[in-house]
Scaffold this motif. Structure first.
Motif, PDB file in Angstrom:
ATOM      1  N   SER A 218       0.703  -1.187  -0.002  1.00 15.62           N
ATOM      2  CA  SER A 218       0.119  -0.029   0.086  1.00 15.62           C
ATOM      3  C   SER A 218       0.826   1.431  -0.083  1.00 15.62           C
ATOM      4  O   SER A 218       0.255   2.349  -0.040  1.00 15.62           O
ATOM      5  CB  SER A 218      -0.709  -0.051   1.213  1.00 15.62           C
ATOM      6  OG  SER A 218      -0.088   0.039   2.426  1.00 15.62           O
ATOM      7  N   ALA A 219       2.168   1.205  -0.105  1.00 12.64           N
ATOM      8  CA  ALA A 219       3.044   2.360   0.009  1.00 12.64           C
ATOM      9  C   ALA A 219       4.055   2.133  -0.628  1.00 12.64           C
ATOM     10  O   ALA A 219       4.703   1.267  -1.039  1.00 12.64           O
ATOM     11  CB  ALA A 219       3.128   2.626   1.651  1.00 12.64           C
ATOM     12  N   GLU A 220       4.791   3.389  -0.946  1.00 14.84           N
ATOM     13  CA  GLU A 220       6.301   3.343  -1.502  1.00 14.84           C
ATOM     14  C   GLU A 220       6.971   4.453  -0.920  1.00 14.84           C
ATOM     15  O   GLU A 220       6.274   5.488  -0.504  1.00 14.84           O
ATOM     16  CB  GLU A 220       6.358   3.291  -3.105  1.00 14.84           C
ATOM     17  CG  GLU A 220       5.723   4.391  -3.754  1.00 14.84           C
ATOM     18  CD  GLU A 220       5.874   4.513  -5.054  1.00 14.84           C
ATOM     19  OE1 GLU A 220       6.817   4.688  -5.840  1.00 14.84           O
ATOM     20  OE2 GLU A 220       4.758   4.355  -5.905  1.00 14.84           O
ATOM     21  N   HIS A 221       8.312   4.489  -0.552  1.00 12.00           N
ATOM     22  CA  HIS A 221       8.917   5.617  -0.032  1.00 12.00           C
ATOM     23  C   HIS A 221      10.525   5.658  -0.522  1.00 12.00           C
ATOM     24  O   HIS A 221      11.035   4.690  -0.811  1.00 12.00           O
ATOM     25  CB  HIS A 221       8.867   5.419   1.329  1.00 12.00           C
ATOM     26  CG  HIS A 221       9.447   6.785   2.224  1.00 12.00           C
ATOM     27  ND1 HIS A 221       9.055   7.700   2.248  1.00 12.00           N
ATOM     28  CD2 HIS A 221      10.864   6.607   3.013  1.00 12.00           C
ATOM     29  CE1 HIS A 221       9.743   8.636   2.846  1.00 12.00           C
ATOM     30  NE2 HIS A 221      10.900   7.996   3.326  1.00 12.00           N
ATOM     31  N   HIS A 222      10.930   6.857  -0.833  1.00 11.16           N
ATOM     32  CA  HIS A 222      12.222   7.249  -1.067  1.00 11.16           C
ATOM     33  C   HIS A 222      13.035   7.970   0.190  1.00 11.16           C
ATOM     34  O   HIS A 222      12.397   8.901   0.490  1.00 11.16           O
ATOM     35  CB  HIS A 222      12.602   7.750  -2.475  1.00 11.16           C
ATOM     36  CG  HIS A 222      14.056   8.046  -2.572  1.00 11.16           C
ATOM     37  ND1 HIS A 222      14.405   9.379  -2.468  1.00 11.16           N
ATOM     38  CD2 HIS A 222      14.929   7.461  -3.093  1.00 11.16           C
ATOM     39  CE1 HIS A 222      15.840   9.503  -2.568  1.00 11.16           C
ATOM     40  NE2 HIS A 222      16.370   8.160  -3.094  1.00 11.16           N
ATOM     41  N   LEU A 248      11.956  -2.711  12.471  1.00 10.69           N
ATOM     42  CA  LEU A 248      10.716  -3.587  12.170  1.00 10.69           C
ATOM     43  C   LEU A 248      10.409  -4.276  13.437  1.00 10.69           C
ATOM     44  O   LEU A 248       9.093  -4.312  13.777  1.00 10.69           O
ATOM     45  CB  LEU A 248      10.832  -4.673  10.866  1.00 10.69           C
ATOM     46  CG  LEU A 248      10.890  -4.032   9.536  1.00 10.69           C
ATOM     47  CD1 LEU A 248      11.577  -5.059   8.618  1.00 10.69           C
ATOM     48  CD2 LEU A 248       9.486  -3.624   9.221  1.00 10.69           C
ATOM     49  N   GLU A 249      11.365  -4.863  14.294  1.00  4.25           N
ATOM     50  CA  GLU A 249      10.939  -5.460  15.498  1.00  4.25           C
ATOM     51  C   GLU A 249      10.611  -4.371  16.723  1.00  4.25           C
ATOM     52  O   GLU A 249       9.564  -4.471  17.035  1.00  4.25           O
ATOM     53  CB  GLU A 249      12.372  -5.954  16.029  1.00  4.25           C
ATOM     54  CG  GLU A 249      12.377  -6.541  17.561  1.00  4.25           C
ATOM     55  CD  GLU A 249      11.300  -7.629  17.865  1.00  4.25           C
ATOM     56  OE1 GLU A 249      10.976  -8.019  18.842  1.00  4.25           O
ATOM     57  OE2 GLU A 249      11.031  -8.328  16.632  1.00  4.25           O
ATOM     58  N   THR A 250      11.077  -3.198  16.632  1.00  2.00           N
ATOM     59  CA  THR A 250      10.606  -2.088  17.636  1.00  2.00           C
ATOM     60  C   THR A 250       9.268  -1.729  17.221  1.00  2.00           C
ATOM     61  O   THR A 250       8.431  -1.221  18.182  1.00  2.00           O
ATOM     62  CB  THR A 250      11.555  -0.945  17.707  1.00  2.00           C
ATOM     63  OG1 THR A 250      11.463  -0.123  16.670  1.00  2.00           O
ATOM     64  CG2 THR A 250      12.867  -1.477  17.917  1.00  2.00           C
ATOM     65  N   LEU A 251       8.763  -1.954  15.921  1.00  2.00           N
ATOM     66  CA  LEU A 251       7.551  -1.462  15.460  1.00  2.00           C
ATOM     67  C   LEU A 251       6.289  -2.504  15.612  1.00  2.00           C
ATOM     68  O   LEU A 251       5.202  -2.360  15.456  1.00  2.00           O
ATOM     69  CB  LEU A 251       7.491  -1.020  13.815  1.00  2.00           C
ATOM     70  CG  LEU A 251       8.260   0.239  13.653  1.00  2.00           C
ATOM     71  CD1 LEU A 251       8.234   0.482  12.098  1.00  2.00           C
ATOM     72  CD2 LEU A 251       7.452   1.613  14.503  1.00  2.00           C
ATOM     73  N   THR A 270       9.902   5.287   8.339  1.00  2.00           N
ATOM     74  CA  THR A 270      10.620   5.030   9.673  1.00  2.00           C
ATOM     75  C   THR A 270      11.722   4.063   9.726  1.00  2.00           C
ATOM     76  O   THR A 270      12.593   4.301   9.855  1.00  2.00           O
ATOM     77  CB  THR A 270       9.720   4.844  10.995  1.00  2.00           C
ATOM     78  OG1 THR A 270       8.832   5.857  11.053  1.00  2.00           O
ATOM     79  CG2 THR A 270      10.432   4.717  12.201  1.00  2.00           C
ATOM     80  N   VAL A 271      11.421   2.882   8.927  1.00  2.00           N
ATOM     81  CA  VAL A 271      12.202   1.843   8.784  1.00  2.00           C
ATOM     82  C   VAL A 271      13.466   2.099   7.995  1.00  2.00           C
ATOM     83  O   VAL A 271      14.546   1.807   8.070  1.00  2.00           O
ATOM     84  CB  VAL A 271      11.458   0.710   8.385  1.00  2.00           C
ATOM     85  CG1 VAL A 271      12.323  -0.481   7.594  1.00  2.00           C
ATOM     86  CG2 VAL A 271      10.400  -0.080   9.154  1.00  2.00           C
ATOM     87  N   VAL A 276      19.041   3.566   6.572  1.00  2.00           N
ATOM     88  CA  VAL A 276      19.743   4.476   5.821  1.00  2.00           C
ATOM     89  C   VAL A 276      20.766   5.146   6.858  1.00  2.00           C
ATOM     90  O   VAL A 276      22.161   5.179   6.536  1.00  2.00           O
ATOM     91  CB  VAL A 276      19.226   5.521   5.201  1.00  2.00           C
ATOM     92  CG1 VAL A 276      20.058   6.746   4.848  1.00  2.00           C
ATOM     93  CG2 VAL A 276      18.516   5.059   3.851  1.00  2.00           C
ATOM     94  N   THR A 277      20.446   5.395   8.009  1.00  2.00           N
ATOM     95  CA  THR A 277      21.263   6.025   9.046  1.00  2.00           C
ATOM     96  C   THR A 277      22.546   5.050   9.613  1.00  2.00           C
ATOM     97  O   THR A 277      23.546   5.386   9.620  1.00  2.00           O
ATOM     98  CB  THR A 277      20.559   6.448  10.292  1.00  2.00           C
ATOM     99  OG1 THR A 277      19.467   7.471   9.992  1.00  2.00           O
ATOM    100  CG2 THR A 277      21.428   7.101  11.238  1.00  2.00           C
TER     101      THR A 277
END
Length: 301
Positions: A218-222, A248-251, A270-271, A276-277
């Motif tokens: 349902s989503a895409e993100h850059h 993903l685990e924390t969410l 958020t993931v 990336v960080t």
């Protein structure tokens, strides 16, 4: 609990320039992911192949320092990968490795997520056992093909195997270089969307200096890359995967396949930001040295 299946080896990192001796760093893509998730606080077990030799012992100590539980599948001599760096810190790899587990390949009790990929899913005879495990497990599956062209044969053959594994997985991450070798001329975004159609809940392409791009149902993100000074890129993709799995685990998404499939744009952003960080921090230091949770949170702040 996360279980990682795959190779652990010693990276012999050779800087550019003549007659410079290589530096030795514990590595191997699955081992790097296990190290990264454990440093972030996610309980992690690594099923791998390590020899009873000095390099194997050094790798065991390195993983244990982060809290990784190691289960050895074979006592064959510890493998090596020579990472030859160019002037930009980018690595080209040469391998001395085999992957032939001689002990049972099964998940420890309590494993809610299985991560694998790289040479463990490409080199026989071990690759067939890993694929059978993926087909049989009820755990959420994370997969990173981490393409190594010199060891994977022709792209057409590798592509067939990789697409089978993508179809078995819930979370898939690949680099733009992986995708360019597998699908010459195709854009990373098009391949990511095509792979998502094979069944995973989430597919991500890392784009180097371009950041990362991901799609769900349902989503895409850059997510753009972080501005940093690069020491080298060894382990950057693995740190990305570690950050992604930890977030993903924390969410609450890593142990719940249905919740993972319902993930929307906010959680996806958020993931990717976390992943990336984590990758950026690793690029600021030599070797595959993913961040701790404290380092990740400090960098973000």
């Amino acid at each position: 609990m996360l279980t990682v299946v795959g190779e652990a080896l010693m990276d012999l990192v050779r800087p550019p320039g003549p007659a410079v001796p290589p530096a030795e760093h514990p590595g191997g893509s699955p081992a790097n992911v296990a190290l990264g998730t454990a440093r972030l606080g996610l309980p992690t077990t690594l099923l791998t192949q390590l020899g009873p030799d000095p390099r194997g012992e050094a790798i065991r100590r390195h993983l244990a320092s982060a809290g990784v539980a190691v289960r050895t599948l074979s006592d064959a001599p510890t493998s090596t990968a020579t990472a030859v760096l160019d002037e930009r810190g980018a690595a080209r790899y040469e391998f001395d490795i085999d992957w032939a587990p001689t002990r049972p390949l099964d998940l420890p009790p309590g494993s809610t997520c299985l991560h694998t990929g790289s040479l463990a899913t490409a080199l026989e005879p071990g690759a067939a056992a890993v694929e059978a495990l993926l087909a049989a497990t009820d755990a959420v599956i994370s997969y990173d093909p981490n393409v190594r062209p010199t060891l994977m044969g022709p792209p057409d053959e590798a592509r067939q195997r990789i697409e089978r594994l993508v179809a078995l997985a819930d979370v898939v991450k690949a680099s733009d270089e992986d995708l360019a070798w597998l699908y010459p001329g195709a854009s990373p975004a098009d391949v990511v969307k095509s792979w998502r159609g094979l069944g995973p809940a989430m597919v991500v392409a890392t784009l180097g200096a371009g950041g990362a791009y991901a799609v769900t149902a349902s989503a895409e993100h850059h997510c753009p890359a972080r501005p940093i000074t690069v020491a080298d890129t060894v382990g950057a993709g693995d740190a990305f995967t570690s950050g992604m799995l930890w977030r993903l685990e924390t969410l609450g998404l890593l142990a719940d396949r249905e919740a993972l499939r319902r993930m929307g744009s906010a959680h996806l952003a958020t993931v990717l930001d976390t992943a990336v960080t984590a990758s950026a921090i690793t690029c600021t230091r030599s070797g595959a040295e993913p961040p701790t949770r404290e380092e990740l949170e400090s960098f973000t702040a």
